[in-house]
Design a protein around this motif. Structure first.
Motif, PDB file in Angstrom:
ATOM      1  N   SER A 197      -2.434   5.213   4.024  1.00  0.00           N
ATOM      2  CA  SER A 197      -1.878   4.056   3.322  1.00  0.00           C
ATOM      3  C   SER A 197      -1.486   2.949   4.292  1.00  0.00           C
ATOM      4  O   SER A 197      -1.452   1.779   3.921  1.00  0.00           O
ATOM      5  CB  SER A 197      -0.667   4.474   2.478  1.00  0.00           C
ATOM      6  OG  SER A 197       0.400   4.931   3.293  1.00  0.00           O
ATOM      7  N   SER A 209       0.823  -1.202   0.000  1.00  0.00           N
ATOM      8  CA  SER A 209       0.000   0.000   0.000  1.00  0.00           C
ATOM      9  C   SER A 209       0.862   1.258   0.000  1.00  0.00           C
ATOM     10  O   SER A 209       0.573   2.227  -0.718  1.00  0.00           O
ATOM     11  CB  SER A 209      -0.931  -0.012   1.220  1.00  0.00           C
ATOM     12  OG  SER A 209      -1.700   1.165   1.288  1.00  0.00           O
ATOM     13  N   VAL A 210       1.925   1.252   0.804  1.00  0.00           N
ATOM     14  CA  VAL A 210       2.826   2.414   0.847  1.00  0.00           C
ATOM     15  C   VAL A 210       3.518   2.600  -0.493  1.00  0.00           C
ATOM     16  O   VAL A 210       3.690   3.730  -0.977  1.00  0.00           O
ATOM     17  CB  VAL A 210       3.852   2.250   1.991  1.00  0.00           C
ATOM     18  CG1 VAL A 210       4.916   3.339   1.918  1.00  0.00           C
ATOM     19  CG2 VAL A 210       3.148   2.297   3.339  1.00  0.00           C
ATOM     20  N   PHE A 222       0.709   4.126  -2.813  1.00  0.00           N
ATOM     21  CA  PHE A 222       0.079   5.401  -2.483  1.00  0.00           C
ATOM     22  C   PHE A 222       0.980   6.353  -1.692  1.00  0.00           C
ATOM     23  O   PHE A 222       0.543   7.453  -1.354  1.00  0.00           O
ATOM     24  CB  PHE A 222      -1.205   5.148  -1.684  1.00  0.00           C
ATOM     25  CG  PHE A 222      -2.176   4.246  -2.386  1.00  0.00           C
ATOM     26  CD1 PHE A 222      -2.852   4.668  -3.519  1.00  0.00           C
ATOM     27  CD2 PHE A 222      -2.401   2.956  -1.930  1.00  0.00           C
ATOM     28  CE1 PHE A 222      -3.747   3.833  -4.175  1.00  0.00           C
ATOM     29  CE2 PHE A 222      -3.297   2.114  -2.581  1.00  0.00           C
ATOM     30  CZ  PHE A 222      -3.964   2.554  -3.710  1.00  0.00           C
TER      31      PHE A 222
END
Length: 678
Positions: free
Chosen positions: A117, A107-108, A111
């Motif tokens: 995130s 996720s990091v 985003f």
């Protein structure tokens, strides 16, 4: 004369627009055989759950900064990603396997690094858990029971807490619930492929939180062994195959880490011998049961009274136990209701599977003498919710029989009385609510005794009032939990509860144990730590206020909370960062995490989570300093004063204080390791 053969009229091909409308109609109406309200109600439940879990999510900042810092590290370095390292320079791993971190790290990467995130993936896991639980319960007890189960799950206070937080428990619960659904499918037709999937999902859960993943196995195995529609020999063979898939899906990462030379990988955090095997059986395994956890605080910390009543105490009751007595009563009632059904009855199998999950996991939580936190009980939320839905649905179908009405009425009366007790523990929180649900619930319970003589509308009204009374208490706690920011390592759900103090339910601020009260004491172990320890650490001034319910911080400054690094400190640490492997080192992973998140640069967590791992040793640290690989040492960190752990962190802190001059930047003590004193 020639005979004519009749031909079928041509079939008109549906246009793309018509096909799209058909799919949308199917989405709204649901499966064939479901009542018209079922699918819209499910979609409404999922939407409401998403709103509850995602609303103002960023108010909790980094949540558990220990895992947030590891997610930041893994998003920058694939080696750190694979091992679950605390820092991108791979000095040491977190004290859990890495699978839950992988989700956050991806996720990091997609985003960017932010609170959303980090935390949003867990919230989405919560919505998915509610949906999967509905599907599993619906298959055996119908859509009404599925909606009851899904609602109970969504409104469990500790579930709201953990699906808005970034501990591994969110993914663990989702994997368990997926495994329960796959088990339901496997039992229906003795499907070995579905059962193999159960093994895979539990194996992945093992790589999320190690031995806790195995607590669902006894109940799941018993359900399949009892109910699968095939011969006993094949049932046993299928279970052995599922065990193999579990072993393979759980063991591949362990094998890789154990077989690689120590010099090729980071130190295994939470162990004293740099071994995943030790981590599995010690710190994250049998040590949790016995309290004998070398390198941790173990049973001497006082993690709450053990015993069968532990889950009903002030520490735990408001977290998860609102419907626990209800679930147990309906488990028994449901088994009686299907008592004469064939061996292969899927309803009985579901009760055995979910009931085994609840009884085994709840029993272990009640009796374990090692580290225990209130939020662990989120693992009980799905089976409690499922048993309420399935058992309640089975008895409601039999409401024409006197004994079923008596059980339903008694169960509802007991539920609202227990809710009254739990709400009374938070006397200042909505004091009128306990009386409202008590009166409404008891009236509905009386109505259940005669519901067989009432019309459909009256019966539906009695049922609706009873359900509302049953979930009103946890719903109020759930909303309060979602409206409260939670950070640190020991969060708790709901408002402040009278009598709930101590680590078993989270640190509570005034009245909780002082930092200096940990085993062995902290005064004198690390430079700058005064007697008692309070207020000595960046980002904290002793215990955080009201952590069990209502507390924004779930720990104590410098011990279980991340340091709050100012822009001035972050700028100092970032100076000439490319010249160093680690821009700084700090005792304790939580202390280091705050600085790492502020700079987005590697900060070495000396001693790991507890400050008691021998990583690095004094000799290794001295070699790093001599090689110019560490720029700063951050003073004021602390360790747990652990049970038999390494003293390396204390030795390093003392050596730094003796050989390097201290300077203060915005209230933080820093030692420049490139400039020896004198």
């Amino acid at each position: 004369m020639t005979a004519t053969v009749p031909t079928a009229p041509p079939v008109a091909l549906a246009s793309p627009e018509a096909a799209r409308r058909s799919r949308l109609t199917g989405l709204v109406r649901g499966r064939d055989g479901d009542p018209a309200w079922a699918r819209p109600a499910l979609l409404g439940l999922l939407a409401a759950t998403g709103l509850l879990y995602l609303w103002d999510l960023s108010a909790s900042g980094w949540g558990n900064a220990f895992y947030s810092a590891a997610a930041q590290a893994g998003s920058r370095n694939w080696e750190a990603f694979f091992y679950g390292s605390s820092d991108a320079a791979n000095s040491i791993t977190v004290d859990k396997p890495p699978v839950s971190l992988w989700v956050m790290e991806l996720s990091v990467q997609l985003f960017g690094l932010s609170s959303w995130s980090i935390l949003a993936p867990q919230a989405l896991m919560g919505v998915a858990t509610v949906g999967v639980l509905y599907l599993a319960v619906r298959r055996v007890a119908g859509p009404g029971a599925g909606l009851v189960a899904g609602t109970a799950m969504a409104l469990t206070p500790v579930a709201v807490l953990m699906f808005r937080f970034n501990n591994p428990d969110a993914l663990l619960v989702l994997l368990f619930t997926l495994a329960a659904y796959a088990l339901t499918r496997a039992i229906e037709k003795a499907g070995w492929k579905w059962l193999a999937l159960v093994g895979v999902l539990i194996g992945v859960a093992f790589l999320t939180k190690m031995l806790q993943a195995l607590l669902v196995v006894p109940g799941f195995a018993l359900a399949y062994l009892v109910a699968a529609p095939t011969t006993l020999g094949r049932r046993v063979l299928h279970l052995l195959g599922a065990g193999l898939t579990l072993l393979l899906s759980a063991g591949w990462w362990v094998a890789v880490v154990e077989l690689l030379p120590d010099s090729w990988r980071p130190y295994i955090g939470g162990s004293q011998t740099n071994s995943v095997w030790e981590l599995i059986w010690g710190y994250n395994g049998l040590g949790r049961l016995t309290g004998n956890e070398t390198g941790s605080v173990g049973g001497g910390m006082g993690w709450g009274e053990t015993g069968i009543g532990r889950l009903f105490t002030s520490e735990i009751g408001g977290q998860v136990a609102w419907l626990l007595p209800t679930a147990l009563a309906l488990l028994v009632g449901g088994l009686i209701a299907v008592g004469r059904a064939p061996r292969t009855d899927t309803r009985r199998a579901a009760l055995i599977g979910w009931g085994g999950w609840l009884l085994v996991t709840g029993g272990v939580f009640s009796l374990m003498a090692g580290i225990f936190h209130a939020y662990y009980t989120v693992a009980l939320a799905p089976p409690i919710a499922a048993l309420v839905g399935i058992g309640g649905g089975l008895l409601w179908q039999r409401r024409g029989v006197l004994w079923a009405r008596i059980v339903l009425a008694a169960t509802l009366a007991g539920t609202v009385l227990w809710s009254w007790v739990l709400l009374s523990r938070s006397a200042d929180f909505l004091p009128w609510l306990k009386w409202l649900l008590l009166i409404g619930g008891l009236v509905a319970a009386l109505g259940l005794l005669v519901v067989d003589r009432a019309g459909r509308a009256i019966a539906a009204s009695v049922l609706a009032v009873g359900l509302l009374a049953g979930v009103a208490g946890p719903a109020a706690y759930a909303v309060q939990t979602a409206a409260t920011a939670h950070t640190g390592s020991i969060p708790s759900a709901g408002p402040t509860v009278a009598g709930a103090t101590g680590p078993g339910g989270g640190f509570r601020g005034p009245g909780g144990p002082p930092v200096g009260g940990f085993p062995g004491g902290l005064a004198g172990r690390f430079p700058g730590t005064p007697p008692g320890g309070n207020g000595a650490f960046p980002g904290g001034a002793g215990a955080a206020p009201g952590a069990v319910g209502g507390g924004a911080r779930g720990g104590m400054g410098g011990l279980l909370d991340a340091a709050d690094a100012s822009a001035e400190v972050a700028a100092a640490l970032s100076e000439d960062a490319s010249s160093y492997t680690w821009v700084a080192a700090a005792v304790g992973a939580n202390n280091a995490a705050g600085y790492q998140l502020a700079t987005e640069l590697p900060v070495m967590p000396v001693g790991g989570f507890n400050g008691s791992d021998p990583s690095p040793t004094l000799a290794q640290f001295q070699a790093y300093v001599e090689g110019g690989r560490i720029h700063w040492f951050i003073g004021g960190g602390m360790g747990m004063g652990s049970d038999g752990g390494s003293s390396s962190a204390a030795e390093i802190a003392a050596w730094v204080a003796d050989n390097f001059a201290a300077q203060t930047v915005d209230g933080v003590t820093l030692y420049d390791l490139t400039q020896p004193a004198g």
